[in-house]
Design a protein around this motif. Structure first.
Motif, PDB file in Angstrom:
ATOM      1  N   ALA A 163      33.263  12.284  41.796  1.00 59.84           N
ATOM      2  CA  ALA A 163      32.029  11.693  42.316  1.00 59.84           C
ATOM      3  C   ALA A 163      31.155  12.773  42.950  1.00 59.84           C
ATOM      4  CB  ALA A 163      32.363  10.605  43.336  1.00 59.84           C
ATOM      5  N   ALA A 164      31.791  13.697  43.675  1.00 63.14           N
ATOM      6  CA  ALA A 164      31.035  14.774  44.329  1.00 63.14           C
ATOM      7  C   ALA A 164      30.377  15.669  43.290  1.00 63.14           C
ATOM      8  CB  ALA A 164      31.955  15.591  45.226  1.00 63.14           C
ATOM      9  N   LEU A 165      31.110  15.942  42.213  1.00 62.53           N
ATOM     10  CA  LEU A 165      30.569  16.812  41.163  1.00 62.53           C
ATOM     11  C   LEU A 165      29.346  16.161  40.509  1.00 62.53           C
ATOM     12  CD1 LEU A 165      31.333  19.551  39.893  1.00 62.53           C
ATOM     13  CD2 LEU A 165      32.344  18.276  38.027  1.00 62.53           C
ATOM     14  N   LEU A 166      29.442  14.859  40.225  1.00 65.88           N
ATOM     15  CA  LEU A 166      28.316  14.153  39.621  1.00 65.88           C
ATOM     16  C   LEU A 166      27.108  14.148  40.555  1.00 65.88           C
ATOM     17  CD1 LEU A 166      30.043  11.094  37.955  1.00 65.88           C
ATOM     18  CD2 LEU A 166      28.730  12.884  36.821  1.00 65.88           C
ATOM     19  N   ASP A 167      27.373  13.995  41.847  1.00 67.15           N
ATOM     20  CA  ASP A 167      26.289  13.879  42.818  1.00 67.15           C
ATOM     21  C   ASP A 167      25.663  15.249  43.114  1.00 67.15           C
ATOM     22  OD1 ASP A 167      24.640  12.501  44.532  1.00 67.15           O
ATOM     23  OD2 ASP A 167      25.957  12.768  46.247  1.00 67.15           O
ATOM     24  N   VAL A 168      26.449  16.168  43.655  1.00 64.55           N
ATOM     25  CA  VAL A 168      25.888  17.464  44.068  1.00 64.55           C
ATOM     26  C   VAL A 168      25.621  18.352  42.847  1.00 64.55           C
ATOM     27  CG1 VAL A 168      26.137  19.390  45.655  1.00 64.55           C
ATOM     28  CG2 VAL A 168      27.166  17.204  46.212  1.00 64.55           C
ATOM     29  N   GLY A 169      26.459  18.210  41.806  1.00 68.69           N
ATOM     30  CA  GLY A 169      26.211  18.964  40.579  1.00 68.69           C
ATOM     31  C   GLY A 169      24.861  18.599  39.976  1.00 68.69           C
TER      32      GLY A 169
ATOM     33  N   HIS B 238      19.531   7.996  38.573  1.00 70.02           N
ATOM     34  CA  HIS B 238      20.740   8.828  38.641  1.00 70.02           C
ATOM     35  C   HIS B 238      21.030   9.238  40.077  1.00 70.02           C
ATOM     36  CE1 HIS B 238      23.722  11.916  37.949  1.00 70.02           C
ATOM     37  NE2 HIS B 238      23.018  12.662  38.782  1.00 70.02           N
ATOM     38  N   VAL B 239      19.965   9.627  40.800  1.00 65.58           N
ATOM     39  CA  VAL B 239      20.140  10.053  42.195  1.00 65.58           C
ATOM     40  C   VAL B 239      20.743   8.907  43.010  1.00 65.58           C
ATOM     41  CG1 VAL B 239      18.875  10.663  44.296  1.00 65.58           C
ATOM     42  CG2 VAL B 239      18.373  11.834  42.157  1.00 65.58           C
ATOM     43  N   LEU B 240      20.218   7.699  42.801  1.00 60.35           N
ATOM     44  CA  LEU B 240      20.723   6.526  43.522  1.00 60.35           C
ATOM     45  C   LEU B 240      22.174   6.226  43.127  1.00 60.35           C
ATOM     46  CD1 LEU B 240      20.368   3.976  45.266  1.00 60.35           C
ATOM     47  CD2 LEU B 240      19.430   2.841  43.259  1.00 60.35           C
ATOM     48  N   ALA B 241      22.431   6.179  41.822  1.00 57.85           N
ATOM     49  CA  ALA B 241      23.774   5.814  41.349  1.00 57.85           C
ATOM     50  C   ALA B 241      24.794   6.858  41.796  1.00 57.85           C
ATOM     51  CB  ALA B 241      23.778   5.687  39.821  1.00 57.85           C
ATOM     52  N   ALA B 242      24.441   8.146  41.660  1.00 56.59           N
ATOM     53  CA  ALA B 242      25.383   9.196  42.055  1.00 56.59           C
ATOM     54  C   ALA B 242      25.608   9.170  43.563  1.00 56.59           C
ATOM     55  CB  ALA B 242      24.854  10.559  41.612  1.00 56.59           C
ATOM     56  N   GLY B 243      24.551   8.869  44.327  1.00 55.45           N
ATOM     57  CA  GLY B 243      24.690   8.782  45.777  1.00 55.45           C
ATOM     58  C   GLY B 243      25.610   7.638  46.175  1.00 55.45           C
ATOM     59  N   VAL B 244      25.431   6.484  45.515  1.00 60.05           N
ATOM     60  CA  VAL B 244      26.286   5.329  45.808  1.00 60.05           C
ATOM     61  C   VAL B 244      27.735   5.652  45.430  1.00 60.05           C
ATOM     62  CG1 VAL B 244      26.810   2.959  45.137  1.00 60.05           C
ATOM     63  CG2 VAL B 244      24.461   3.611  45.635  1.00 60.05           C
ATOM     64  N   LEU B 245      27.921   6.270  44.275  1.00 62.35           N
ATOM     65  CA  LEU B 245      29.276   6.612  43.823  1.00 62.35           C
ATOM     66  C   LEU B 245      29.953   7.559  44.814  1.00 62.35           C
ATOM     67  CD1 LEU B 245      31.395   6.438  41.557  1.00 62.35           C
ATOM     68  CD2 LEU B 245      30.346   8.477  40.565  1.00 62.35           C
ATOM     69  N   PHE B 246      29.212   8.564  45.272  1.00 63.18           N
ATOM     70  CA  PHE B 246      29.783   9.538  46.206  1.00 63.18           C
ATOM     71  C   PHE B 246      30.171   8.863  47.519  1.00 63.18           C
ATOM     72  CE2 PHE B 246      29.205  12.802  49.548  1.00 63.18           C
ATOM     73  CZ  PHE B 246      30.245  13.627  49.168  1.00 63.18           C
TER      74      PHE B 246
ATOM     75  N   LEU C 254      33.833  18.153  52.611  1.00 64.42           N
ATOM     76  CA  LEU C 254      33.592  19.541  53.029  1.00 64.42           C
ATOM     77  C   LEU C 254      32.954  20.338  51.893  1.00 64.42           C
ATOM     78  CD1 LEU C 254      33.997  21.887  55.051  1.00 64.42           C
ATOM     79  CD2 LEU C 254      36.268  22.212  54.078  1.00 64.42           C
ATOM     80  N   ALA C 255      33.544  20.241  50.706  1.00 65.58           N
ATOM     81  CA  ALA C 255      33.028  21.016  49.568  1.00 65.58           C
ATOM     82  C   ALA C 255      31.618  20.557  49.193  1.00 65.58           C
ATOM     83  CB  ALA C 255      33.964  20.868  48.381  1.00 65.58           C
ATOM     84  N   ALA C 256      31.414  19.232  49.139  1.00 68.88           N
ATOM     85  CA  ALA C 256      30.097  18.716  48.747  1.00 68.88           C
ATOM     86  C   ALA C 256      29.048  19.073  49.791  1.00 68.88           C
ATOM     87  CB  ALA C 256      30.168  17.201  48.561  1.00 68.88           C
ATOM     88  N   GLY C 257      29.428  18.963  51.064  1.00 72.13           N
ATOM     89  CA  GLY C 257      28.494  19.302  52.139  1.00 72.13           C
ATOM     90  C   GLY C 257      28.104  20.772  52.084  1.00 72.13           C
ATOM     91  N   ALA C 258      29.092  21.629  51.811  1.00 72.90           N
ATOM     92  CA  ALA C 258      28.809  23.065  51.725  1.00 72.90           C
ATOM     93  C   ALA C 258      27.860  23.339  50.561  1.00 72.90           C
ATOM     94  CB  ALA C 258      30.111  23.843  51.571  1.00 72.90           C
ATOM     95  N   ALA C 259      28.114  22.720  49.401  1.00 72.66           N
ATOM     96  CA  ALA C 259      27.256  22.939  48.227  1.00 72.66           C
ATOM     97  C   ALA C 259      25.836  22.448  48.506  1.00 72.66           C
ATOM     98  CB  ALA C 259      27.843  22.209  47.023  1.00 72.66           C
TER      99      ALA C 259
END
Lengths: 149, 276
Positions: free
Chosen positions: B129-135, B162-170, B194-199
């Motif tokens: 989920a993080a990869l889809l969102d922050v990626g 996509h931004v909304l869906a990925a945000g909800v998924l994350f 931690l990883a997503a926040g750093a990215a």
């Protein structure tokens, strides 16, 4: 009583609080620090991002850990105080040496002679760290004298 | 610079539709919560409040003109649509409510199958989920994608979705509140955060000095927008961390209470440990 955990939980809180003070006072209020320097390397940016997010999580984790120790009546106040100072000073010294000097993410202030600022920043960090160390030893002595529960 | 200037995107039919969908979802949620409560089940009011505020923020951010320059306004919209509103919607446990409100039947069975399906489990795996969102964010701001979708209303709408869906998924994966095939512990979810926040923080700081390729942004607008992304992200990350931490606090409290009860029994089957 969990003296080690009391110290560690408060050290987490201390480090995160000092990071927040740095962000709020020096970045936002005084605007001495730059948000980021153009010359900063990619590795520097990545470690900065990781550290910054880790500080946020440490603040939350530290408080919940503290609350858990308190709830279990396992908190040792003397160790907690020592841990708080160790965290505050530890972060300040780390920021002054690694972030400012080693990674060169940003400096304390721009367009001035940095030496007095660096000395004051790192000196204050060292003083907090030294006080925390003294308090930690005192807390241990106190516990030994009272006898381990 | 031969780049396309980033402009305030006007409110089109797609934005109005998204706002209407958000309001319809809020009404549907209120109907479901009412049905559950009428039956006599408890459904805390703060969940209704979270969903209503989340849906309202989504409707507002997708249609209103946000303050600041074009890039700052764009970033403010992304913060609300991709981070703040999703967190509020997820905190309201919409999936749990759906399972409770739907009567046994085809719709409920289909939803259950979907929630317990393997693809849903992969998507709800926190690192995925993080990869889809922050990626997705990295693709948007570090490739010419942002400049490209500026002049294609359909592509722009798809991007918002996509931004909304990925945000909800994350938020869904990190909070772990609703029942899915597999639940991940606080360590997995915290490490992902931690990883997503750093990215996210690295991307924000990189935007401060270099605009998205192909988009012409004034320096002041870029810097304000980048700082909004950085500190706005911090607030949502703090809230997500608080959700994980409070879950841990409540769970350890329940565990301890259970152990105490077992220890208090005269013929305790468990190890019966005393408190530390």
């Amino acid at each position: 009583m969990r003296p080690g955990r009391s110290l560690a939980a408060c050290a987490l809180i201390g480090a995160a609080v000092m990071a927040a003070i740095d962000e709020i006072v020096f970045h936002q209020i005084l605007r001495w620090h730059h948000f980021v320097d153009r010359s900063t390397s990619a590795a520097g940016l990545v470690s900065d991002g990781l550290l910054h997010t880790a500080e946020l999580l440490a603040l939350v984790a530290g408080f919940v850990w503290y609350a858990d120790l308190h709830r279990r009546r396992a908190l040792s106040p003397a160790h907690a105080r020592a841990g708080l100072l160790l965290g505050l000073g530890g972060f300040q010294l780390f920021d002054g040496l690694v972030d400012h000097k080693l990674l060169r993410l940003h400096q304390i202030r721009y367009g001035v002679d940095l030496l007095p600022y660096d000395l004051a920043w790192n000196g204050a960090g060292l003083a907090l760290l030294a006080t925390g160390t003294v308090l930690a030893f005192r807390a241990r002595r106190l516990r030994d004298r009272r006898g381990r529960p | 610079m031969s780049a396309a200037p980033l402009h305030h995107t006007g409110v089109g039919a797609a934005e109005l539709l998204l706002a209407a969908a958000a309001i319809a979802a809020a009404l549907l949620y209120a109907w479901g919560a009412d049905r559950v409560r009428r039956r006599g089940d408890a459904w805390p009011w703060h969940r209704d409040a979270a969903f209503t505020v989340g849906a309202g923020a989504l409707a507002y951010a997708s249609t209103a003109a946000l303050p600041g320059g074009p890039f700052t306004a764009h970033m403010g919209r992304h913060l609300v649509v991709g981070m703040a509103a999703p967190l509020l919607l997820v905190l309201a446990r919409p999936l749990t409510l759906a399972f409770r409100a739907l009567r046994p039947g085809r719709a409920r069975r289909a939803l259950l199958r979907l929630a317990h399906s393997r693809p849903a489990a992969w998507l709800a795996f926190p690192p995925a989920a993080a990869l889809l969102d922050v990626g997705g964010l990295w693709l948007l701001y570090r490739t010419p994608l942002l400049a490209a979708v500026q002049h294609h209303p359909t592509a722009h709408t798809l991007l918002q979705l996509h931004v909304l869906a990925a945000g909800v998924l994350f938020a869904f994966a990190v909070c772990g509140l609703d029942p899915v095939r597999r639940r991940w512990g606080p360590v997995w979810r915290g490490a992902t955060l931690l990883a997503a926040g750093a990215a996210h923080a690295v991307l924000a700081k990189s935007l401060y000095t270099a605009p998205p390729p192909g988009a012409a942004v004034t320096a002041a607008d870029l810097q304000t927008g980048a700082q909004l992304m950085y500190y706005g992200g911090d607030l949502v990350e703090l809230a997500l961390a608080a959700v994980i931490a409070l879950q841990w606090y409540a769970a350890t409290g329940r565990d301890r209470a259970r152990r105490h009860r077992r220890a208090a029994l005269p013929t305790a089957p468990g190890p019966g440990r005393s408190p530390a």
